[in-house]
Motif scaffolding. Structure first.
Motif, PDB file in Angstrom:
ATOM      1  N   ASN A  95      22.854 -35.755  86.822  1.00 48.63           N
ATOM      2  CA  ASN A  95      23.973 -34.907  87.236  1.00 48.63           C
ATOM      3  C   ASN A  95      24.974 -35.674  88.090  1.00 48.63           C
ATOM      4  N   CYS A  96      24.465 -36.533  88.969  1.00 42.70           N
ATOM      5  CA  CYS A  96      25.351 -37.342  89.821  1.00 42.70           C
ATOM      6  C   CYS A  96      26.262 -38.233  88.988  1.00 42.70           C
ATOM      7  N   LEU A  97      25.687 -38.876  87.975  1.00 45.07           N
ATOM      8  CA  LEU A  97      26.480 -39.773  87.140  1.00 45.07           C
ATOM      9  C   LEU A  97      27.526 -39.003  86.342  1.00 45.07           C
ATOM     10  N   ALA A  98      27.166 -37.805  85.892  1.00 44.95           N
ATOM     11  CA  ALA A  98      28.136 -36.981  85.166  1.00 44.95           C
ATOM     12  C   ALA A  98      29.295 -36.597  86.079  1.00 44.95           C
ATOM     13  N   LEU A  99      28.990 -36.171  87.308  1.00 46.22           N
ATOM     14  CA  LEU A  99      30.055 -35.801  88.242  1.00 46.22           C
ATOM     15  C   LEU A  99      30.906 -37.005  88.606  1.00 46.22           C
ATOM     16  N   GLN A 100      30.274 -38.149  88.814  1.00 45.52           N
ATOM     17  CA  GLN A 100      31.028 -39.365  89.125  1.00 45.52           C
ATOM     18  C   GLN A 100      32.025 -39.688  88.011  1.00 45.52           C
ATOM     19  N   ASP A 101      31.589 -39.568  86.778  1.00 43.30           N
ATOM     20  CA  ASP A 101      32.459 -39.885  85.652  1.00 43.30           C
ATOM     21  C   ASP A 101      33.709 -39.006  85.651  1.00 43.30           C
ATOM     22  N   PHE A 102      33.513 -37.697  85.828  1.00 41.33           N
ATOM     23  CA  PHE A 102      34.656 -36.793  85.779  1.00 41.33           C
ATOM     24  C   PHE A 102      35.515 -36.887  87.039  1.00 41.33           C
ATOM     25  N   LEU A 103      34.923 -37.198  88.189  1.00 42.71           N
ATOM     26  CA  LEU A 103      35.730 -37.407  89.392  1.00 42.71           C
ATOM     27  C   LEU A 103      36.630 -38.628  89.235  1.00 42.71           C
ATOM     28  N   GLU A 104      36.098 -39.684  88.663  1.00 43.50           N
ATOM     29  CA  GLU A 104      36.908 -40.892  88.497  1.00 43.50           C
ATOM     30  C   GLU A 104      37.998 -40.677  87.452  1.00 43.50           C
ATOM     31  N   LYS A 105      37.751 -39.813  86.487  1.00 47.18           N
ATOM     32  CA  LYS A 105      38.817 -39.436  85.551  1.00 47.18           C
ATOM     33  C   LYS A 105      39.930 -38.663  86.262  1.00 47.18           C
ATOM     34  N   GLU A 106      39.590 -38.033  87.397  1.00 45.43           N
ATOM     35  CA  GLU A 106      40.582 -37.326  88.219  1.00 45.43           C
ATOM     36  C   GLU A 106      41.271 -38.273  89.199  1.00 45.43           C
ATOM     37  N   GLY A 107      40.893 -39.551  89.156  1.00 49.44           N
ATOM     38  CA  GLY A 107      41.512 -40.532  90.049  1.00 49.44           C
ATOM     39  C   GLY A 107      40.860 -40.631  91.415  1.00 49.44           C
ATOM     40  N   VAL A 108      39.638 -40.081  91.552  1.00 49.21           N
ATOM     41  CA  VAL A 108      38.939 -40.109  92.835  1.00 49.21           C
ATOM     42  C   VAL A 108      37.890 -41.219  92.822  1.00 49.21           C
ATOM     43  N   ASP A 109      37.980 -42.144  93.765  1.00 52.04           N
ATOM     44  CA  ASP A 109      37.008 -43.225  93.880  1.00 52.04           C
ATOM     45  C   ASP A 109      35.690 -42.649  94.385  1.00 52.04           C
ATOM     46  N   THR A 110      34.582 -42.963  93.735  1.00 54.67           N
ATOM     47  CA  THR A 110      33.293 -42.392  94.106  1.00 54.67           C
ATOM     48  C   THR A 110      32.215 -43.461  94.205  1.00 54.67           C
ATOM     49  N   ARG A 111      31.152 -43.121  94.914  1.00 57.00           N
ATOM     50  CA  ARG A 111      29.934 -43.925  94.961  1.00 57.00           C
ATOM     51  C   ARG A 111      28.745 -42.984  94.827  1.00 57.00           C
ATOM     52  N   VAL A 112      27.777 -43.384  94.018  1.00 56.02           N
ATOM     53  CA  VAL A 112      26.513 -42.654  93.926  1.00 56.02           C
ATOM     54  C   VAL A 112      25.467 -43.443  94.697  1.00 56.02           C
ATOM     55  N   GLN A 113      24.757 -42.755  95.589  1.00 49.94           N
ATOM     56  CA  GLN A 113      23.640 -43.353  96.309  1.00 49.94           C
ATOM     57  C   GLN A 113      22.374 -42.557  95.996  1.00 49.94           C
ATOM     58  N   THR A 114      21.276 -43.262  95.752  1.00 53.84           N
ATOM     59  CA  THR A 114      20.041 -42.575  95.384  1.00 53.84           C
ATOM     60  C   THR A 114      18.899 -42.941  96.332  1.00 53.84           C
ATOM     61  N   ALA A 115      18.010 -41.970  96.547  1.00 51.98           N
ATOM     62  CA  ALA A 115      16.856 -42.183  97.411  1.00 51.98           C
ATOM     63  C   ALA A 115      15.750 -42.952  96.697  1.00 51.98           C
ATOM     64  N   ILE A 116      15.816 -43.029  95.376  1.00 48.88           N
ATOM     65  CA  ILE A 116      14.911 -43.863  94.584  1.00 48.88           C
ATOM     66  C   ILE A 116      15.736 -45.019  94.041  1.00 48.88           C
ATOM     67  N   THR A 117      15.313 -46.237  94.289  1.00 48.96           N
ATOM     68  CA  THR A 117      16.114 -47.399  93.916  1.00 48.96           C
ATOM     69  C   THR A 117      16.282 -47.506  92.405  1.00 48.96           C
ATOM     70  N   MET A 118      17.533 -47.590  91.974  1.00 43.98           N
ATOM     71  CA  MET A 118      17.866 -47.817  90.564  1.00 43.98           C
ATOM     72  C   MET A 118      19.196 -48.555  90.531  1.00 43.98           C
ATOM     73  N   GLY A 119      19.124 -49.844  90.840  1.00 42.69           N
ATOM     74  CA  GLY A 119      20.303 -50.652  91.123  1.00 42.69           C
ATOM     75  C   GLY A 119      21.326 -50.749  90.013  1.00 42.69           C
ATOM     76  N   GLN A 120      20.943 -50.528  88.776  1.00 42.71           N
ATOM     77  CA  GLN A 120      21.914 -50.664  87.691  1.00 42.71           C
ATOM     78  C   GLN A 120      22.882 -49.492  87.600  1.00 42.71           C
ATOM     79  N   VAL A 121      22.534 -48.358  88.230  1.00 38.19           N
ATOM     80  CA  VAL A 121      23.388 -47.184  88.105  1.00 38.19           C
ATOM     81  C   VAL A 121      23.893 -46.650  89.439  1.00 38.19           C
ATOM     82  N   ALA A 122      23.289 -47.076  90.567  1.00 34.62           N
ATOM     83  CA  ALA A 122      23.675 -46.495  91.852  1.00 34.62           C
ATOM     84  C   ALA A 122      23.279 -47.412  92.995  1.00 34.62           C
ATOM     85  N   GLU A 123      23.906 -47.183  94.134  1.00 44.63           N
ATOM     86  CA  GLU A 123      23.520 -47.861  95.367  1.00 44.63           C
ATOM     87  C   GLU A 123      22.280 -47.182  95.950  1.00 44.63           C
TER      88      GLU A 123
END
Length: 251
Positions: A95-123
């Motif tokens: 869900n985070c990645l989906a929201l990030q995609d549409f926010l960036e399409k709106e011109g909003v710079d975003t960062r996703v951070q996760t409590a479980i490490t998954m470096g290829q998709v999030a901080e």
């Protein structure tokens, strides 16, 4: 010998004057009533967040995973609870990645951070880094819950809001527009409350938000707004500070 202390870090100009909020979004709403992600729904939510972001509000987001998995429900069907909860955490990241995609399409710079490490998709979740992103005008989206089983995303929302020093936590709910004296879906006599205290919510066993989230906010004097996410601009209005839904405070 005189020791010169380094100058304290200062945030960008006027950053300290900006309102900082933590927005909790229902994962169930992301699916539009179905399993998975409904792009049209997520696009609409992103548009509302982007609209509020332009008013110079610092916005962090936590998203549930109810459109994919709910650990407690999977447990009832025979799965081991902690494993089911981890599956739910992974659903929140989608869900985070989906929201990030549409926010960036709106011109909003975003960062996703996760409590479980998954470096290829999030901080990884690092509170000080998240705060710096907010100061720079980015929207930060927190995924994977607390990284531990048995913690709801409501509770994680309160914890993240406290750790990154938000002014308010905004609990959006799917299908209900605030806190009621009883469940309005089952009790026709339930009435909506415009304001109440955390203590009253806990003693009244009002379960629209998890008791642990109410307790965290009460103990740390963090105001909470509970509102319905249905509607064309309810999320925008809540982020901007309009009085909708139910305001819950320490009293």
């Amino acid at each position: 010998m005189t020791t010169t202390m380094p100058a304290p870090h200062t945030a960008p100009e006027a950053a300290g004057d900006r309102r900082r909020v933590l927005l909790k979004l229902s994962g169930e709403a992301f699916g539009g009533g179905h399993v998975g992600v409904d792009p049209d729904v997520v696009k609409g939510i992103a548009h509302q967040i982007a609209d509020a972001h332009r008013s110079d509000v610092e916005i962090a987001v936590v998203i549930g995973g109810g459109n994919f998995f709910r650990g407690a429900e999977l447990q009832q069907r025979g799965m081991e609870r902690s494993r089911a909860d981890y599956m739910g955490m992974l659903g929140t990241v989608m869900n985070c990645l989906a929201l990030q995609d549409f926010l960036e399409k709106e011109g909003v710079d975003t960062r996703v951070q996760t409590a479980i490490t998954m470096g290829q998709v999030a901080e990884p979740y690092i509170p000080r880094r998240a705060m710096r992103h907010l100061e720079k005008g980015r929207v930060v989206i927190f995924g994977a819950g607390a990284g531990m089983p048995y913690f709801s995303t409501d509770t994680v929302s309160a914890q993240r809001a406290l750790e990154i020093k938000c002014d308010q936590v905004l609990m959006s709910k799917h299908g209900v527009d605030g806190v009621y004296t009883a469940d309005p879906r089952t009790d026709a006599g339930a009435t909506k409350l415009d304001e109440l205290t955390f203590s009253d919510a806990l003693t009244g066993n009002l379960r629209v938000v998890d008791a642990a989230a109410f307790s965290l906010c009460m103990d740390n004097d963090l105001p909470m707004l509970v509102f319905g996410m249905d509607g064309a601009d309810s999320i925008t209005r809540a982020i901007k500070g309009e009085r909708i839904g139910t305001l819950v405070t320490s009293g």
